[in-house]
Design an enzyme around this catalytic site. Sequence first.
Site, PDB file in Angstrom:
ATOM      1  N   SER A 319       0.837  -1.204   0.000  1.00 48.24           N
ATOM      2  CA  SER A 319       0.000   0.000   0.000  1.00 48.24           C
ATOM      3  C   SER A 319       0.869   1.249   0.000  1.00 48.24           C
ATOM      4  CB  SER A 319      -0.919   0.007   1.227  1.00 48.24           C
ATOM      5  OG  SER A 319      -1.577   1.250   1.358  1.00 48.24           O
ATOM      6  N   TRP A 322       2.461   1.633  -3.385  1.00 49.30           N
ATOM      7  CA  TRP A 322       1.480   2.084  -4.372  1.00 49.30           C
ATOM      8  C   TRP A 322       1.336   3.599  -4.335  1.00 49.30           C
ATOM      9  CZ3 TRP A 322      -3.142   4.746  -3.609  1.00 49.30           C
ATOM     10  CH2 TRP A 322      -3.940   4.904  -4.755  1.00 49.30           C
ATOM     11  N   HIS A 323       1.408   4.187  -3.138  1.00 53.46           N
ATOM     12  CA  HIS A 323       1.227   5.633  -3.022  1.00 53.46           C
ATOM     13  C   HIS A 323       2.373   6.412  -3.647  1.00 53.46           C
ATOM     14  CE1 HIS A 323      -1.988   4.664  -0.133  1.00 53.46           C
ATOM     15  NE2 HIS A 323      -2.402   5.894  -0.342  1.00 53.46           N
ATOM     16  N   GLY A 324       3.538   5.836  -3.732  1.00 54.81           N
ATOM     17  CA  GLY A 324       4.640   6.559  -4.336  1.00 54.81           C
ATOM     18  C   GLY A 324       5.908   5.742  -4.385  1.00 54.81           C
ATOM     19  N   PHE A 466      -0.728  10.002  -7.403  1.00 53.18           N
ATOM     20  CA  PHE A 466      -0.491   8.586  -7.162  1.00 53.18           C
ATOM     21  C   PHE A 466      -1.111   7.708  -8.243  1.00 53.18           C
ATOM     22  CE2 PHE A 466      -0.933  10.269  -2.644  1.00 53.18           C
ATOM     23  CZ  PHE A 466       0.388  10.676  -2.628  1.00 53.18           C
TER      24      PHE A 466
END
Length: 466
Positions: A319, A322-324, A466
């Site tokens: 997670s 995934w955000h960066g 994102f």
Amino acid sequence: MSYLSIEFGLLFIAFFALYWGCYRSPKIQNLLLLVSSYLIVGSYSWQFALILFIYTCAIYLFSVMIAASDRHAKRWLFLGLCVSIVNLALFKYFDFFRYELQDLLNFFNLPILLPVITVLIPIGISFYTFHSVSYLVSVKKKELPVAKFWDFALFLSFFPSVIAGPINRAKDFLPQINITQPREILEPIRAFTLLILAVIKVYCLGGLISEHWVNPIFANPLEFSVIDLLVGLYAYAMQIYLNFSGYTDLVTGIALLLGFRLPINFNFPYLALNLRDFWARWHISLSRWIRDYIYIPLGGNRRGFIRTQINVMLAMLLSGLWHGAGINFIIWGGCHGIGIVALNIGDRYFGQGWVTARSPLVARLLTWHYICFTWLFFNCESLSDAVDYLTALMHNFLIEPHYAGAFLVICFIYFAYPMCKNFPEWFIIQLTKIPHCYLPMVFILILWLVIYIAPSGMPNFIYANF
């Protein structure tokens, strides 16, 4: 083009009139939506629209092969998922892994120089990748048949949700596209209320908090006192919530006006009593996607207590990634994973909800402060910036605070926050009491006041990155 810009507002009004002028034909409406969605993606870069179309064609081909082959359906699903992951990794994480691999080669004194290639991240790639995964899995599970190609293309590109979510499930959204009966505007008063809330949250409140509290403190944390630094953390927690939930309100309202429903994405997350509760309230479409497509396939909680905690950590680390593409986002995800694992251990040895049962207020305060601590890594551009902030937070006790008044204001907002829980429904009820002919004047007055109070400039949507 920002969805809060005047240009978009004027174009949407024209599109809205054309769209509902074709209300007898959902197919023509779908075509209008598809064209407008690709034009919006293409307004950032025509290459982004081309990448989206090529990706759509590839994933659709895999869905056809999955549905046509019972014996090899798993194999085609695996290949389709690999294409999705490789596509996302190539565009979003290439630079990150190149830098990390180059540092590793330098550490071992290996004379290898990796090529420098500039890769632009296509707008919305994370979200349409998640949409496509849900579609492939649903086809494999026979939850829905293979969609018509242009319906599937609209599902991936639907402009209210392609930029920054929410994450739509194929089995819930494709049936809204593939209809034969005329659509209708859904809950118009609620839709306009959501648009107003979005402007207030993003344009006014979020902008003021960012301009006056977040940006000055995070720009040079070593110069500020501990009280000021706490204000910076609390303020950013408020800003990102207002920004992202405001964006969700905006696109949900737009979707309702077009006859579509998007999934709920927020449910007052800062009322959470623990981290599990927080993730059940924050970015709900993402947390459920991670649960269904990462955590459960890893084994969930079916393979013993220790394996469950490993699965939790892996899901939260992914997670964060995934955000960066950066170490700060991985640390942010790791902090949430560690927090949930610690919560699970506490529940196992001290009883379920052992803090909440004794004092819900203490549980909420602990959760709030832990979440604010993790937002530090989320907001800082580099690990060194986060370390500077933490260093100042632990040492700057003797510096006179500049934002003592802001600290008291934030404390008041935090404790008044639960009273806002029913405000949207109350506001909708009040609007229903006003004659419809006066509603446009009410909306225009509210928007004018918000724009007058808000800081100058067009705010960015944080999650669009994102």
